[in-house]
Design a protein around this motif. Structure first.
Motif, mmCIF file in Angstrom:
data_model
loop_
_atom_site.group_PDB
_atom_site.id
_atom_site.type_symbol
_atom_site.label_atom_id
_atom_site.label_comp_id
_atom_site.label_asym_id
_atom_site.label_seq_id
_atom_site.Cartn_x
_atom_site.Cartn_y
_atom_site.Cartn_z
ATOM 1 N N GLU A 20 5.577 91.528 18.660
ATOM 2 C CA GLU A 20 6.978 91.133 18.616
ATOM 3 C C GLU A 20 7.296 89.929 19.505
ATOM 4 O OE1 GLU A 20 9.489 91.798 16.784
ATOM 5 O OE2 GLU A 20 8.471 93.337 15.613
ATOM 6 N N ARG A 30 19.610 89.543 26.116
ATOM 7 C CA ARG A 30 20.036 90.907 25.795
ATOM 8 C C ARG A 30 19.069 91.582 24.818
ATOM 9 N NH1 ARG A 30 25.176 93.080 26.672
ATOM 10 N NH2 ARG A 30 25.549 94.805 25.265
ATOM 11 N N ASP A 31 18.619 90.823 23.822
ATOM 12 C CA ASP A 31 17.673 91.360 22.842
ATOM 13 C C ASP A 31 16.348 91.708 23.508
ATOM 14 O OD1 ASP A 31 19.758 90.262 21.397
ATOM 15 O OD2 ASP A 31 18.484 89.856 19.653
ATOM 16 N N PHE A 35 14.586 95.456 23.792
ATOM 17 C CA PHE A 35 13.231 95.703 23.290
ATOM 18 C C PHE A 35 12.346 96.276 24.390
ATOM 19 C CE2 PHE A 35 8.870 93.997 22.903
ATOM 20 C CZ PHE A 35 8.488 94.610 21.734
ATOM 21 N N LEU A 39 10.675 100.036 24.563
ATOM 22 C CA LEU A 39 9.221 100.148 24.560
ATOM 23 C C LEU A 39 8.753 100.843 25.830
ATOM 24 C CD1 LEU A 39 6.836 99.403 22.807
ATOM 25 C CD2 LEU A 39 6.587 97.296 24.088
ATOM 26 N N TYR B 92 21.331 109.184 18.637
ATOM 27 C CA TYR B 92 20.484 110.320 18.991
ATOM 28 C C TYR B 92 20.299 111.244 17.784
ATOM 29 C CZ TYR B 92 19.319 114.977 20.403
ATOM 30 O OH TYR B 92 18.756 116.213 20.426
ATOM 31 N N LEU B 296 24.431 97.803 20.836
ATOM 32 C CA LEU B 296 24.146 96.964 22.006
ATOM 33 C C LEU B 296 24.579 95.512 21.808
ATOM 34 C CD1 LEU B 296 20.556 98.290 22.760
ATOM 35 C CD2 LEU B 296 22.574 98.691 24.139
ATOM 36 N N ASN B 297 25.229 95.210 20.672
ATOM 37 C CA ASN B 297 25.648 93.839 20.368
ATOM 38 C C ASN B 297 24.497 92.845 20.381
ATOM 39 O OD1 ASN B 297 28.418 94.153 19.956
ATOM 40 N ND2 ASN B 297 28.740 94.337 22.165
ATOM 41 N N LEU B 298 23.398 93.205 19.747
ATOM 42 C CA LEU B 298 22.251 92.286 19.718
ATOM 43 C C LEU B 298 22.427 91.263 18.600
ATOM 44 C CD1 LEU B 298 19.313 94.771 20.266
ATOM 45 C CD2 LEU B 298 20.723 93.631 21.951
ATOM 46 N N THR B 299 21.581 90.234 18.627
ATOM 47 C CA THR B 299 21.684 89.209 17.586
ATOM 48 C C THR B 299 20.784 89.522 16.393
ATOM 49 O OG1 THR B 299 20.028 87.954 18.769
ATOM 50 C CG2 THR B 299 22.310 87.313 19.116
ATOM 51 N N SER B 300 19.810 90.433 16.576
ATOM 52 C CA SER B 300 18.916 90.778 15.482
ATOM 53 C C SER B 300 18.442 92.215 15.672
ATOM 54 C CB SER B 300 17.723 89.831 15.476
ATOM 55 O OG SER B 300 16.680 90.376 14.702
ATOM 56 N N GLN B 302 15.588 93.205 14.144
ATOM 57 C CA GLN B 302 14.150 93.182 13.891
ATOM 58 C C GLN B 302 13.289 93.619 15.087
ATOM 59 O OE1 GLN B 302 12.528 92.392 11.058
ATOM 60 N NE2 GLN B 302 14.262 91.860 9.779
ATOM 61 N N PRO B 303 13.570 93.122 16.315
ATOM 62 C CA PRO B 303 12.664 93.476 17.413
ATOM 63 C C PRO B 303 12.678 94.958 17.754
ATOM 64 C CG PRO B 303 14.178 91.721 18.066
ATOM 65 C CD PRO B 303 14.636 92.219 16.763
ATOM 66 N N LEU B 304 13.722 95.693 17.341
ATOM 67 C CA LEU B 304 13.824 97.092 17.736
ATOM 68 C C LEU B 304 12.986 98.007 16.840
ATOM 69 C CD1 LEU B 304 17.649 97.365 18.388
ATOM 70 C CD2 LEU B 304 15.836 96.975 20.030
ATOM 71 N N LEU B 306 9.757 98.347 15.830
ATOM 72 C CA LEU B 306 8.517 98.987 16.268
ATOM 73 C C LEU B 306 8.726 99.954 17.446
ATOM 74 C CD1 LEU B 306 6.054 96.018 15.727
ATOM 75 C CD2 LEU B 306 6.368 98.040 14.330
ATOM 76 N N PRO B 307 9.492 99.573 18.504
ATOM 77 C CA PRO B 307 9.709 100.563 19.565
ATOM 78 C C PRO B 307 10.409 101.827 19.078
ATOM 79 C CG PRO B 307 10.469 98.399 20.272
ATOM 80 C CD PRO B 307 10.072 98.268 18.852
ATOM 81 N N VAL B 308 11.388 101.668 18.154
ATOM 82 C CA VAL B 308 12.070 102.860 17.633
ATOM 83 C C VAL B 308 11.084 103.718 16.845
ATOM 84 C CG1 VAL B 308 13.827 103.653 15.995
ATOM 85 C CG2 VAL B 308 14.396 101.915 17.655
#
Lengths: 72, 368
Positions: A20, A30-31, A35, A39, B92, B296-300, B302-304, B306-308
């Motif tokens: 990533e 913030r992003d 992440f 993680l 949750y 969380l007011n993120l811009t994308s 996509q990065p979340l 895989l961790p999710v």
């Protein structure tokens, strides 16, 4: 077994990070923070002996047990 | 907006139908039979009322706040602090429910692949679903559309082949103990039908909004009819023994034997179940990831992904030493959480919005 699990989950966390990061580095702070926090939480949890620890599933089962007894 | 893809109303129906049906295809008839005995064909009718209600709420909320999912519109209605708490609870519930679904799937597959470690079965499913979520709503909509016939046809074929062995006499006596057993049997399917509220995450990406209600309505009716038919077929075939059968539709398929040629249809049922659970898990996965990014007011988002995915995998094990814990959660706690979070809380939010006269005027002006 325990050590295999710790090494495997750490490797998995590193792989996810490596996958990533190239795209993530261009996004706002913030992003990145979201992440890394997610993680990190997942990585710490994966170190524990999860099946034998009380977790969220234990909690909701305890919370709704009276309802289950009513339905029986 | 976080999601730029567009899907059609038909695709919404085809996404949401397997979400409701996939769990029901596994052990639905025996779960309902345990409470309702031979009146189990009535239970989906009661439960579908919950489905109509949650679809109606989702569409009404979407009319007032176009382009917003439940996480965002809660912020508009209740203000920042309560919405943050509510949003966290929603995320949750989605994560928890997804973990239970994945665990149930893995326990079912482990019934065939006895030597394979559970973590591998779950990991494979979550990996596939994460790819679908990464592709966004359009990829999910199209895969659901492609898989839809493969989800329906084997079931119809199985019913056709098993037809000569059915004994409608098992239906009698109708309503022997009154209506209450069939209402109690509706409890678990009520949880499944409440999942229809997940269209709240899809409606903002809809290209033809006027057909949304029709499509969702047909999905509820379709799921209800399928459940009634499947319940009747399994009851006609197995009679009183139904409530002790672990996977009734599997056993119905195994029963099929036409001229020693059509045999072992249970593998087809397994394939159908994998398709259904793929759509269901990706739908919950998508809602979790998109909801987290909105919360969380993120811009994308996509990065979340895989961790999710890793978190879902861990939640499958956390506090679950044996399969019975998952069974208990799926039978009592999860339906209760679904009804609460996908029916009552959205209804409360809608009521609050109506009383306070709140709606999103800027977006409404844009969409005309």
């Amino acid at each position: 077994m325990k050590w295999v699990q710790i090494v495997a989950m750490s490797v998995l966390a590193c792989i996810l990070f490596a996958l990533e990061w190239p795209r993530l580095s261009r996004l706002p702070k913030r992003d990145k923070a979201a992440f890394i926090t997610l993680l990190f939480v997942a990585w710490v949890l994966s170190m524990l002996d999860l099946p034998n620890l009380p977790g969220p599933t234990t909690f909701i089962n305890a919370l709704f047990r009276p309802l289950g007894q009513y339905l029986e | 907006m976080l999601e730029t893809g567009k899907i059609s109303a038909l695709q919404i129906g085809m996404l949401i139908y397997p979400v409701v049906m996939s769990t029901a295809m596994l052990s639905g008839p025996s779960l309902m039979a345990q409470q309702a005995q031979n009146d189990l064909w009535l239970s989906p009718l009661w439960a579908s009322l919950g489905g109509f209600f949650s679809v109606w709420i989702a569409i009404q909320l979407n009319k007032r706040f176009p382009g917003m999912s439940i996480i965002e519109l809660a912020r508009e209605i209740t203000g920042k602090a309560p919405a943050a708490v509510l949003g966290f609870l929603y995320l949750y519930v989605l994560l928890q429910a997804n973990a239970v679904i994945v665990r149930e799937y893995a326990d079912f597959i482990a019934y065939f692949l006895q030597e394979t470690p559970l973590v591998l079965i779950m990991g494979a499913l979550i990996l596939v679903c994460s790819l679908a979520v990464k592709g966004g709503i359009e990829v999910m909509g199209r895969t659901a559309q492609v898989f839809f016939p493969a989800f329906i046809l084997p079931l119809l074929m199985m019913i056709g082949l098993v037809f000569p062995a059915l004994d409608p006499g098992n239906l009698l006596p109708i309503l022997d103990k009154g209506l209450l057993p069939s209402v109690k049997g509706a409890y678990i399917p009520l949880g499944w039908f409440s999942e229809m509220f997940l269209i709240s995450y899809l409606l903002p990406s809809l290209s033809d909004r006027k057909y949304a209600a029709t499509s969702a309505f047909f999905a509820v009716v379709g799921a209800m009819l399928t459940m009634v038919i499947v319940n009747m077929v399994t009851l006609f075939l197995m009679g009183d023994a139904l409530d002790n059968v672990l996977f009734p539709i599997m056993d119905t398929a195994r029963y099929v034997n036409v001229a020693d040629f059509f045999e072992n249809m249970d593998s087809a049922v397994m394939a159908v179940w994998v398709i259904g659970v793929y759509v269901k898990v990706s739908m919950f996965y998508y809602a979790t990831v998109l909801g987290t990014a909105q919360w969380l007011n993120l811009t994308s988002y996509q990065p979340l992904i895989l961790p999710v995915g890793m978190l879902i995998l861990l939640f499958c094990f956390w506090g679950v030493p044996s399969v019975y814990i998952v069974k208990e959660a799926a039978a009592v706690a999860i339906p209760a959480l679904f009804v609460l979070f996908f029916c009552f809380i959205p209804a409360g939010l809608l009521l609050w919005a109506i009383v306070r006269g709140k709606r999103n005027r800027t977006e409404e002006a844009e969409s005309g």
